[in-house]
Scaffold this active site. Sequence first.
Site, PDB file in Angstrom:
ATOM      1  N   ASP A   1       1.854 -10.813  12.171  1.00  0.00           N
ATOM      2  CA  ASP A   1       2.204 -10.624  10.755  1.00  0.00           C
ATOM      3  C   ASP A   1       0.993 -10.889   9.867  1.00  0.00           C
ATOM      4  OD1 ASP A   1       3.955 -11.062   8.143  1.00  0.00           O
ATOM      5  OD2 ASP A   1       5.326 -10.295   9.667  1.00  0.00           O
ATOM      6  N   ASP A   2       1.260 -11.146   8.629  1.00  0.00           N
ATOM      7  CA  ASP A   2       0.241 -11.342   7.589  1.00  0.00           C
ATOM      8  C   ASP A   2      -0.802 -12.402   7.980  1.00  0.00           C
ATOM      9  OD1 ASP A   2      -1.049 -11.416   5.192  1.00  0.00           O
ATOM     10  OD2 ASP A   2       0.696 -12.025   3.994  1.00  0.00           O
TER      11      ASP A   2
ATOM     12  N   TRP B   1       5.244  -2.212   7.635  1.00  0.00           N
ATOM     13  CA  TRP B   1       4.591  -1.786   6.379  1.00  0.00           C
ATOM     14  C   TRP B   1       5.291  -2.527   5.242  1.00  0.00           C
ATOM     15  CZ3 TRP B   1       1.727   3.220   5.456  1.00  0.00           C
ATOM     16  CH2 TRP B   1       1.490   3.450   4.102  1.00  0.00           C
ATOM     17  N   ASP B   2       4.580  -3.454   4.656  1.00  0.00           N
ATOM     18  CA  ASP B   2       5.187  -4.336   3.663  1.00  0.00           C
ATOM     19  C   ASP B   2       4.772  -3.914   2.253  1.00  0.00           C
ATOM     20  OD1 ASP B   2       6.614  -6.499   2.703  1.00  0.00           O
ATOM     21  OD2 ASP B   2       5.637  -7.948   4.004  1.00  0.00           O
ATOM     22  N   MET B   3       5.504  -4.395   1.266  1.00  0.00           N
ATOM     23  CA  MET B   3       5.208  -4.108  -0.143  1.00  0.00           C
ATOM     24  C   MET B   3       5.796  -5.271  -0.920  1.00  0.00           C
ATOM     25  SD  MET B   3       6.706  -2.543  -3.100  1.00  0.00           S
ATOM     26  CE  MET B   3       6.216  -1.384  -4.334  1.00  0.00           C
TER      27      MET B   3
ATOM     28  N   ASP C   1      14.180 -11.415   3.891  1.00  0.00           N
ATOM     29  CA  ASP C   1      13.385 -12.554   4.356  1.00  0.00           C
ATOM     30  C   ASP C   1      14.280 -13.729   4.705  1.00  0.00           C
ATOM     31  OD1 ASP C   1      10.944 -11.392   4.299  1.00  0.00           O
ATOM     32  OD2 ASP C   1      10.382 -12.123   2.320  1.00  0.00           O
TER      33      ASP C   1
HETATM   34  C1  GLA Z   1       7.008 -10.460   3.118  1.00  0.00           C
HETATM   35  C2  GLA Z   1       7.807 -10.076   4.337  1.00  0.00           C
HETATM   36  C3  GLA Z   1       7.753 -11.186   5.350  1.00  0.00           C
HETATM   37  C4  GLA Z   1       6.321 -11.447   5.722  1.00  0.00           C
HETATM   38  C5  GLA Z   1       5.513 -11.781   4.471  1.00  0.00           C
HETATM   39  C6  GLA Z   1       4.039 -11.877   4.773  1.00  0.00           C
HETATM   40  O1  GLA Z   1       7.625 -11.499   2.422  1.00  0.00           O
HETATM   41  O2  GLA Z   1       9.112  -9.758   3.996  1.00  0.00           O
HETATM   42  O3  GLA Z   1       8.500 -10.843   6.489  1.00  0.00           O
HETATM   43  O4  GLA Z   1       5.780 -10.338   6.369  1.00  0.00           O
HETATM   44  O5  GLA Z   1       5.682 -10.796   3.481  1.00  0.00           O
HETATM   45  O6  GLA Z   1       3.300 -12.170   3.651  1.00  0.00           O
END
Ligand code: GLA
Length: 729
Positions: free
Chosen positions: A366-367, A477-479, A548
């Site tokens: 992840d991030d 792919w997040d936003m 989340d």
């Molecule tokens: C969002 C996503 C999470 C995670 C964070 C990372 O909140 O919904 O699942 O990937 O970003 O910054």
Amino acid sequence: MAAVFLEEEKIFKLDTRNTTYVIAVVDDEQFLGHVYYGKKLKEVHLDGLLRIHENPFVPSRNNRDRVSFLDSFPMEYPAHGLGDYRESCINIRTEKGNVGLALSYVSHKITEGKDGLEGLPASFGKAGECETLKILCEDKVTGLQVILQYGIFDEADVITRSVKVVNTGKEDLYLTKVYSACLDMDNKDFEAISLHGSWARERQIETVPVSHGKYSVESIRGESSHQDHPFLALKTKNADQENGEVYAMHFVYSGNFKAQVQSDQFDQVRMTMGIHPEDFTWKLKEGESFQAPETVLVYSAQGLGQMTRIFHDFYRNHLIRSKYKNQKRPILINNWEATYFDFDTDKLIAIAKQASALGIEMLVMDDGWFGNRCDDNRALGDWFVNEEKLKGGLKYLVDEVNKLGMKFGIWFEPEMISPDSDLYRAHPDYAIAIPGREPSLCRNQYVLDLTRKEVRDYAYECVAKILRSANIEYVKWDMNRQLSDIGSLELPADQMGELYHRYVLAVYEMQERMMTEFPHLLLENCSGGGARFDPGMLYYSPQIWCSDDTDAIERLKIQEGTALIYPLSTMGAHVSDCPNHTVGRVTPFETRGYVALAGTFGYELDVTKIPESDREQIPAQVAMYHKYNDLVREGDYYRIASYAENHYFDCYGVVSKDKKEALYTYVQVLNRPNYHSRRIYLKGLAAEKYYAIEGEEGTWSGEQLMNAGLLVQNPFGDFKGKLIHLTEV
Ligand code: GLA
């Protein structure tokens, strides 16, 4: 033929398996009137259906009261400005500043099958599955043509609507409003159902009576949003899962929207859906056109349950394109809640080793793997691998994970830019901003102006370069922020109102490009959890991160609302650690597994650190997923009890199409002292079939299980769940 034009009465009759939709061409001016949508009719005769033989009559007979006619006639696609004071679907402004349109029927065309829409996500179907009707209307004064587009899906029982607008005049025109669908009807004592929420509380079902005035759900956040959902349904009072009529609209779009029901002075209702008109204008020069997104219309005479199942099948068969749509997804483990930003190659490999030994099939990083991204304050835009964290590089990590027999997936947030990033230092102009005004921060980040080709190409290449560099089989792919400060350096003043929509088109273009270059990729869309969980995104990704909030109990409500319209195969759902990171609640590991089973299923925890008693349950959960996922992914969904409504327990089921197998999930949220077993009435079984219940002696008839019910003993304690698995004997 599913769609016919009956010349004599000048009516269009559109039939699907259980519904009929009727439009009439009325009076000398060829108004398009909405006549009927509802249960299937073998025949229709206009007499007695439209109130055109009573005051105020049609304009050819009583032009004196033209406004009264325009303001009460059930319009198929109402235009603004000339006397219909209810919510309009379309309006323009001419160069001279004039508004108003009078749309008259000109011609139509019916063809087999249905194509997509250029640049936009849309449903599709082959000849034999559906037909397309296009009705051309025109405003004589401006030369604006409006093409009403209908998809008539017979077996799927769905009608889709969208609209294309063409400027055939000589003068430039500005489209200031363009909705995609409208339904005018008499109020049948309707209630409106919508899905509202917030971050970590997405898509909670809300029902309100339809009273005079307007009730709308909408987003002007540049995304479909956590807060409201581009869905609106009208149901007759007391309609429930099995009974009553439901009219539903769902917008295949991921940006600003407005869905509304208005009840007027004559107790007629007008339900509309389309792009939100706030900050929207679109310039149309001579010959130019604008394609509005699609709306999916579902009518059910058998309550909400039937509506749900129609949407589920429709999206599975006619909207999602991924090669994964009918496939079991690899069980993933995502390191977000496991490590947040604090990870390196060794830590990830340790997680992967343990996970693969337990049967987990994919590691998702992840991030935090790029640039100087040590927290969520910086580095978005700097999409180069941080080799201090990932020693040996990305390919080394991916190869090591692959050697463990696992796939590898990665997180991106390609639409964003942090003020503290190399990208922003080099290109501050890449951020969306109103010139001369410092844009508002959200999670300490700005949004990239993807409407500019240069910026879009840069963002795409960042993602593609990484994907080309190693064997990456999944992308999240997040936003993570909504749009604000809507301004552009490139768009001229008279096109500034195009930015919101151009932004959405740009995201679609990027995802289309990515899926064309990497067709085998499993794409999961995400937006701070579920802020862009919409049918538009489903066209590109077969699954979307639902929320989340991974707490099993909160998820019951979120997943109930989501499953009201979306197939379970699309709902990203993971088992996470406790106390839960969002609500601090402790629930049994087993229950977390049952709840995640209703979605794509995966883990979001540090498997090397969780209690041994939890870890040792993972192989059984993995086996449970493999045993039931075909059924969960492809079966028919039935809602039996709602914890959101009763505050004690939740129960839902999936039944195979041939009704030979069914799985019901029961979660007791709160135990009730001195209370006996609960009787649940199973749904969706074949009355005449006999079933065995796994773990129990004996057989039960479907008829008995559905009508007389089944007693479920209350487990001792809160948050306890169980699965009830039935197979035909
Ligand atoms: C969002 C996503 C999470 C995670 C964070 C990372 O909140 O919904 O699942 O990937 O970003 O910054």
